[in-house]
Design an enzyme around this catalytic site. Structure first.
Site, short mmCIF file in Angstrom:
data_model
loop_
_atom_site.label_atom_id
_atom_site.label_comp_id
_atom_site.label_asym_id
_atom_site.label_seq_id
_atom_site.Cartn_x
_atom_site.Cartn_y
_atom_site.Cartn_z
N GLU A 250 10.64 7.99 -8.69
CA GLU A 250 10.44 6.62 -9.20
C GLU A 250 9.11 6.59 -9.92
OE1 GLU A 250 12.53 4.19 -8.95
OE2 GLU A 250 13.84 4.66 -7.28
N CYS A 284 4.74 -1.57 -11.64
CA CYS A 284 5.60 -0.68 -12.42
C CYS A 284 6.65 -1.46 -13.19
CB CYS A 284 6.25 0.35 -11.50
SG CYS A 284 7.15 -0.38 -10.14
P1 NAD Z 1 0.06 8.97 -8.93
O1 NAD Z 1 1.15 9.67 -9.62
O2 NAD Z 1 -1.33 9.24 -9.33
O3 NAD Z 1 0.11 9.25 -7.36
C1 NAD Z 1 1.26 8.95 -6.57
C2 NAD Z 1 1.22 9.78 -5.31
O4 NAD Z 1 1.42 11.15 -5.64
C3 NAD Z 1 -0.11 9.72 -4.54
O5 NAD Z 1 0.17 9.64 -3.17
C4 NAD Z 1 -0.77 11.05 -4.89
O6 NAD Z 1 -1.66 11.51 -3.93
C5 NAD Z 1 0.44 11.95 -4.97
N1 NAD Z 1 0.25 13.17 -5.76
C6 NAD Z 1 -0.64 13.39 -6.75
N2 NAD Z 1 -0.49 14.64 -7.25
C7 NAD Z 1 0.53 15.22 -6.55
C8 NAD Z 1 1.16 16.49 -6.61
N3 NAD Z 1 0.79 17.41 -7.49
N4 NAD Z 1 2.18 16.72 -5.75
C9 NAD Z 1 2.59 15.78 -4.86
N5 NAD Z 1 2.02 14.57 -4.76
C10 NAD Z 1 1.00 14.27 -5.61
O7 NAD Z 1 0.44 7.43 -9.07
P2 NAD Z 1 -0.40 6.17 -8.60
O8 NAD Z 1 -1.58 6.05 -9.52
O9 NAD Z 1 -0.62 6.23 -7.13
O10 NAD Z 1 0.64 4.98 -8.84
C11 NAD Z 1 0.77 4.34 -10.07
C12 NAD Z 1 2.00 4.82 -10.80
O11 NAD Z 1 3.12 4.63 -9.97
C13 NAD Z 1 2.27 4.03 -12.05
O12 NAD Z 1 2.70 4.90 -13.07
C14 NAD Z 1 3.42 3.12 -11.64
O13 NAD Z 1 4.21 2.67 -12.69
C15 NAD Z 1 4.15 3.98 -10.69
N6 NAD Z 1 4.97 3.19 -9.76
C16 NAD Z 1 6.32 3.27 -9.90
C17 NAD Z 1 7.13 2.52 -9.06
C18 NAD Z 1 8.63 2.60 -9.17
O14 NAD Z 1 9.30 2.15 -8.25
N7 NAD Z 1 9.19 3.16 -10.22
C19 NAD Z 1 6.55 1.70 -8.09
C20 NAD Z 1 5.18 1.65 -7.98
C21 NAD Z 1 4.40 2.41 -8.83
#
Ligand code: NAD
Length: 489
Positions: A250, A284
């Site tokens: 997502e 999002c």
């Molecule tokens: P992010 O991608 O920076 O981090 C998300 C999670 O992934 C964190 O827990 C992080 O520690 C982890 N992570 C980072 N690198 C990783 C790796 N290499 N392997 C595994 N895990 C890893 O995102 P964010 O800044 O926390 O959230 C914002 C983003 O999330 C925005 O793009 C937003 O649109 C999206 N979002 C999407 C939805 C949806 O339902 N589609 C909902 C909420 C947020």
């Protein structure tokens, strides 16, 4: 687009622990361990044993325990909302609303799991009439849930509740910006389900991107449910592919709102401002782009301007405003870049401008007539910036709405043609004459297409997402060779 570990490192972080900060003040509110490979693997191994116990409880046993969890969450909702507010900076009322919606999903998932997933007989067809055919939806065992910070309860609950209700154990890696929220969820679960002390069905591991990556590659994980940016989503897929572990992804969005000629313009302006600015635009499925049909564009822009100007941003240590600071400081630079690019390419600042980007927060920005190639139109901004572009007709609005790589949600305002316009949009979810409404309806699937990811949380599809279908064909009687050999005479 938000990034991964690098953008969240704070000066006080070290190799073993990291700080969680209050985005309103920058004050440290908690310190958490960075869990390494050994810790993550131990958590997954323990969860795998617990999963057998949890599956063995059956739907009724799980329903009872998840109902206890629901009651505990309801009883502690204000305290939990304060924790969300502290780590995200969002207003208390928004934090509480997030919890209410998350609890509703927990309720729906546990109430409907049996109906959706129970073993059922299916017709074997004429050729195989000697078989009794059945279909069962079996849990994976352990689901690794990796969450973002912007809705640190609502978003992961869309995976956690559905995965648990389907009979899986969950190891949850909350965002490094909201580890306290993750721990609070696990604590309430432990209080509500005391027998989980011997069977760790829901555990939390903390850390940054590397901890998430370890969860993706830990042997014993049956599936990864990831929510975050599209860039991280790609890395998650790559890591999970090492063990051929399936993923639910997502990711981000660049959600459009279309204002048709027959729209209720005031209502559309309300939706645009709320969808674009609430939670400081860090949503999002918010509204990032508006395509208003020429005949109503001026009226719409005037209404948006008045509403956006009336919004108050939470000040450091002050009472809650309409929205708070940027939760992740690195996002400030992205918003500044998008605003500057839009203005340099000829966009017209209607509310605010480059100066609206402050030290911790961003005041509302509305820019009109922004060229479509601007980063404010093509990339996820994740800030309180609304782009409003006028279009000659709905066909052009649909064409532009579909022109980015993202495809998460969309909004349409039209009195008569809402459903028709919705059907032409390339995205996973549409609200007609409302905004983000689909997220609060537990029976509707939630997810996107293209760079917004794939797979679905919520609803019946969300329950099935955390299971693998198992086909069983039981032979009831032997058929004569002549029938089974398919020989033509
Ligand atoms: P992010 O991608 O920076 O981090 C998300 C999670 O992934 C964190 O827990 C992080 O520690 C982890 N992570 C980072 N690198 C990783 C790796 N290499 N392997 C595994 N895990 C890893 O995102 P964010 O800044 O926390 O959230 C914002 C983003 O999330 C925005 O793009 C937003 O649109 C999206 N979002 C999407 C939805 C949806 O339902 N589609 C909902 C909420 C947020």
């Amino acid at each position: 687009m938000s990034a991964s570990a690098d953008t969240t490192t704070r000066p006080s972080d070290d190799a073993d622990s990291f700080a969680s900060l209050d985005p309103r003040t920058g004050a440290e509110v908690g310190r958490y361990p960075i869990h390494d490979r050994a810790h993550v693997r131990a958590a997954v191994d323990a969860a795998a044993e617990a999963a057998t116990w949890w599956e063995g409880l059956g739907f009724a046993g799980r329903r009872k325990r998840l109902a206890n969890w629901r009651r505990t969450l309801v009883a502690q909702i204000d305290g939990l909302a304060r924790t969300v507010r502290e780590e995200t900076g969002k207003p208390f009322d928004d934090a509480r609303l997030e919890l209410v919606l998350a609890i509703d999903h927990l309720d729906w998932a546990s109430a409907n799991a049996e109906k959706v997933l129970k073993k059922r007989s299916v017709s074997p067809g004429l050729l195989m009439a000697n078989q009794a055919a059945s279909l069962a939806y079996r849990p994976f065992g352990v689901i690794g849930v990796i969450g973002p910070w912007n809705y640190p309860v609502f978003t992961p609950m869309g995976s956690i509740a559905y995965a648990l209700a389907a009979g899986n154990a969950v190891v949850f890696k909350p965002s490094e910006l909201t580890p306290g929220v993750g721990h609070a969820l696990a604590r309430t679960f432990a209080e509500a389900v005391p027998d989980a002390a011997q069977h760790p069905v829901f555990t939390v591991v903390t850390g940054k991107g590397e901890t998430g990556a370890e969860l993706c590659r830990a042997p014993g994980v049956g599936k990864i449910a990831f929510t975050g940016s599209s860039a991280t989503g790609r890395r998650v897929m790559a890591t999970a592919s090492e063990n051929l572990v399936p993923v639910l992804i997502e990711c981000g969005g660049k959600d459009p709102l279309i204002v048709a000629a027959d729209a209720d313009v005031e209502a559309a302006a309300d939706a645009a401002v709320w969808g674009g600015m609430s939670n400081a635009g860090q949503t999002c499925v918010g509204v990032e782009r508006v395509y208003a049909v020429e005949s109503v564009a001026d009226r719409f822009l005037a209404a948006v301007t008045a509403k956006a100007r009336s919004l108050r941003v939470t000040a450091t240590d002050g009472p809650d405003g309409d929205f708070g600071p940027m939760t992740m400081p690195a996002q400030l630079e992205i918003v500044r870049r998008h605003v500057t690019d839009a203005l340099e390419r000829g966009g017209r600042a209607v509310v605010g401008g480059a100066d609206s980007v402050g030290e911790r927060s961003v005041a509302p920005v509305v820019i009109a007539d922004v060229p479509e190639e601007s980063s404010a139109v093509t990339e996820e901004t994740f800030g309180p910036l609304l782009v409003v572009n006028r279009v000659p007709d709905v066909d052009e609005a649909v064409r532009r709405a579909n022109a980015t790589g993202y495809g998460l949600g969309a909004t349409v305002f039209s009195e008569k043609r809402g459903d028709d316009i919705a059907a032409r949009l390339r995205c996973g979810m549409v609200s007609v004459n409302g905004v983000i409404s689909f997220a609060g309806i537990p029976s509707l699937p939630f997810g996107g297409v293209g760079e917004s990811g794939f797979g679905r949380i919520h609803g019946e599809d969300g329950l099935r997402e955390f299971t693998r279908p198992q086909a069983v064909a039981r032979q009831r009687f032997a058929l004569p060779i002549a029938v089974t050999s398919f020989k033509r005479t």
